[in-house]
Design a protein around this motif. Structure first.
Motif, PDB file in Angstrom:
ATOM      1  N   GLU A 206      29.492  -0.314 -14.882  1.00  0.00           N
ATOM      2  CA  GLU A 206      28.523  -1.570 -14.809  1.00  0.00           C
ATOM      3  C   GLU A 206      27.688  -1.748 -15.951  1.00  0.00           C
ATOM      4  OE1 GLU A 206      29.118  -4.055 -12.218  1.00  0.00           O
ATOM      5  OE2 GLU A 206      30.198  -2.481 -10.664  1.00  0.00           O
ATOM      6  N   GLY A 207      27.468  -1.391 -16.937  1.00  0.00           N
ATOM      7  CA  GLY A 207      26.475  -0.482 -17.527  1.00  0.00           C
ATOM      8  C   GLY A 207      25.528  -1.150 -17.736  1.00  0.00           C
ATOM      9  N   HIS A 208      24.796  -1.353 -16.345  1.00  0.00           N
ATOM     10  CA  HIS A 208      23.575  -1.251 -16.197  1.00  0.00           C
ATOM     11  C   HIS A 208      23.063   0.529 -16.467  1.00  0.00           C
ATOM     12  CE1 HIS A 208      25.153  -4.253 -13.170  1.00  0.00           C
ATOM     13  NE2 HIS A 208      24.311  -4.742 -14.724  1.00  0.00           N
ATOM     14  N   PRO A 209      21.597   0.516 -16.745  1.00  0.00           N
ATOM     15  CA  PRO A 209      20.428   2.538 -16.931  1.00  0.00           C
ATOM     16  C   PRO A 209      20.758   2.474 -15.981  1.00  0.00           C
ATOM     17  CG  PRO A 209      19.082   0.028 -17.374  1.00  0.00           C
ATOM     18  CD  PRO A 209      20.578  -0.924 -16.720  1.00  0.00           C
ATOM     19  N   LEU A 210      20.845   3.813 -16.545  1.00  0.00           N
ATOM     20  CA  LEU A 210      20.840   5.391 -15.630  1.00  0.00           C
ATOM     21  C   LEU A 210      19.180   5.813 -15.476  1.00  0.00           C
ATOM     22  CD1 LEU A 210      24.507   7.300 -16.444  1.00  0.00           C
ATOM     23  CD2 LEU A 210      24.438   5.781 -14.316  1.00  0.00           C
TER      24      LEU A 210
ATOM     25  N   ASP B  51      22.936  -0.411  -9.358  1.00  0.00           N
ATOM     26  CA  ASP B  51      24.453  -0.549  -8.281  1.00  0.00           C
ATOM     27  C   ASP B  51      24.883   0.431  -7.273  1.00  0.00           C
ATOM     28  OD1 ASP B  51      24.640  -3.519  -8.610  1.00  0.00           O
ATOM     29  OD2 ASP B  51      25.893  -2.987 -10.763  1.00  0.00           O
ATOM     30  N   GLY B  52      24.297   2.167  -7.337  1.00  0.00           N
ATOM     31  CA  GLY B  52      24.337   2.628  -6.665  1.00  0.00           C
ATOM     32  C   GLY B  52      25.383   3.883  -6.309  1.00  0.00           C
ATOM     33  N   HIS B  53      26.084   3.332  -7.870  1.00  0.00           N
ATOM     34  CA  HIS B  53      26.658   4.476  -8.768  1.00  0.00           C
ATOM     35  C   HIS B  53      25.870   5.865  -8.831  1.00  0.00           C
ATOM     36  CE1 HIS B  53      28.877   0.333  -9.713  1.00  0.00           C
ATOM     37  NE2 HIS B  53      30.038   1.540  -8.977  1.00  0.00           N
ATOM     38  N   SER B  54      26.220   6.958  -8.847  1.00  0.00           N
ATOM     39  CA  SER B  54      25.892   7.992  -9.204  1.00  0.00           C
ATOM     40  C   SER B  54      26.624   9.407  -9.799  1.00  0.00           C
ATOM     41  CB  SER B  54      25.194   8.819  -7.388  1.00  0.00           C
ATOM     42  OG  SER B  54      24.336  10.646  -7.655  1.00  0.00           O
ATOM     43  N   TYR B  55      25.779   9.856 -10.409  1.00  0.00           N
ATOM     44  CA  TYR B  55      26.896  11.470 -11.481  1.00  0.00           C
ATOM     45  C   TYR B  55      26.745  12.768 -11.617  1.00  0.00           C
ATOM     46  CZ  TYR B  55      28.567   6.118 -13.071  1.00  0.00           C
ATOM     47  OH  TYR B  55      29.190   5.079 -12.353  1.00  0.00           O
ATOM     48  N   ASP B  56      26.487  12.868 -10.653  1.00  0.00           N
ATOM     49  CA  ASP B  56      26.022  14.343 -10.468  1.00  0.00           C
ATOM     50  C   ASP B  56      25.719  15.168 -11.986  1.00  0.00           C
ATOM     51  OD1 ASP B  56      25.260  13.891  -7.716  1.00  0.00           O
ATOM     52  OD2 ASP B  56      27.419  15.270  -7.337  1.00  0.00           O
ATOM     53  N   ILE B  57      24.625  15.371 -12.313  1.00  0.00           N
ATOM     54  CA  ILE B  57      24.513  16.705 -13.236  1.00  0.00           C
ATOM     55  C   ILE B  57      25.121  17.883 -12.622  1.00  0.00           C
ATOM     56  CG2 ILE B  57      23.170  18.151 -14.864  1.00  0.00           C
ATOM     57  CD1 ILE B  57      21.417  15.696 -14.105  1.00  0.00           C
TER      58      ILE B  57
END
Length: 282
Positions: A14-18, A29-35
């Motif tokens: 989406e290009g939104h800040p993480l 937007d609810g996207h999650s990226y595990d470390i």
């Protein structure tokens, strides 16, 4: 050097800040990226992968790690560090991306440079194996699997972008650099590793003089030639040098056999470091 966390990642979808939330990066937007437990994050969407396992292989990354940690390319790393720190802000943190970071050698060398500068470091590579190796060796930087063509980095958030022996995507570099920020690019010269190439290939094609127009959105600042003779006295170092270059895969079986038979080799390292400034409105 004082290294602080990098804070300008964006969602690759989406290009939104993480924002960092425990062991993950999350977007509004609810996207999650595990470390991963090794300390890196995968931000390369599957629909943007051109192969199942893109980038350098695990073996190629291991060879590069052994070779570079041996200090053989330290003069290049020192030249890169000088260029990064030239005209650096004295009060604010200097944010620096290595686009195509491999196993992280050049950012580690930058962080090890003596000085009081505060750094926020981001290493991006399309190879999962490279980013994994970088994170294992140094947890201070932010290490991300992603593509130079779609950097998961906020617009105009970086002071420096490094592209060292890599694949520059100047439009993306201009997008993520602040006006006045700098692109530092290192490219192989005419004589780079000539002696090795003469061994693995039956003949060398004459290279046409490199035409290097100033990329759109940038102005030319300076260039520096880095050239020295490198004596390798161990077959393992010669094998690692060949394995970390494209020549291993381009050479014939006979050429690879000739290289494998070597017990020592002196090669010319010949590269050019170029500095480009990001124009306002570029």
């Amino acid at each position: 050097m004082n290294v602080i966390p990098f804070q300008h990642l964006i969602c690759p979808l989406e290009g939104h800040p993480l924002h960092r939330d425990g062991g993950s990066w999350r977007c509004p937007d609810g996207h999650s990226y595990d470390i991963a437990r090794q300390g890196y994050t995968h931000l390369l969407p599957v629909q943007k992968k051109r192969s199942r396992d893109p980038g350098d292989s695990k073996a190629m990354v291991a060879a590069r790690r052994r070779f570079l940690n041996g200090g053989h390319y330290r003069p290049i790393a020192q030249a890169v560090a000088r260029a990064v720190l030239a005209n650096a802000p004295e009060t604010d943190a200097l944010s620096c991306l290595d686009a195509g970071c491999g196993e992280g050698y050049y950012l580690r060398e930058l962080a090890a440079t003596e000085g009081e500068q505060t750094l926020a470091l981001l290493g991006v590579d399309i190879s999962k194996w490279a980013v994994q190796a970088a994170a294992k060796q140094d947890r201070r930087g932010c290490w991300v699997v992603a593509s130079n063509a779609n950097l998961p980095v906020a617009r105009e958030s970086l002071d420096r972008v490094l592209c060292l022996f890599g694949f520059p995507v100047h439009e993306e570099f201009a997008r993520v650099l602040k006006p006045g920020g700098e692109l530092i690019q290192v490219d192989a010269g005419e004589d780079h590793l000539r002696q090795l190439r003469e061994i693995v290939y039956p003949s060398l094609k004459a290279r046409e003089p490199a035409q290097a127009p100033v990329p759109a959105g940038f102005q030319w600042l300076a260039s520096e030639a880095v050239r020295f003779e490198l004596a390798l006295a161990e077959p393992e170092s010669i094998a690692d040098l060949l394995a970390m270059t494209p020549h291993l895969y381009r050479a014939s079986a006979e050429g690879r056999a000739r290289a494998a038979a070597l017990s020592r080799l002196t090669v010319t390292v010949d590269v050019t470091l170029k500095r480009f400034g990001r124009l306002a409105g570029g």
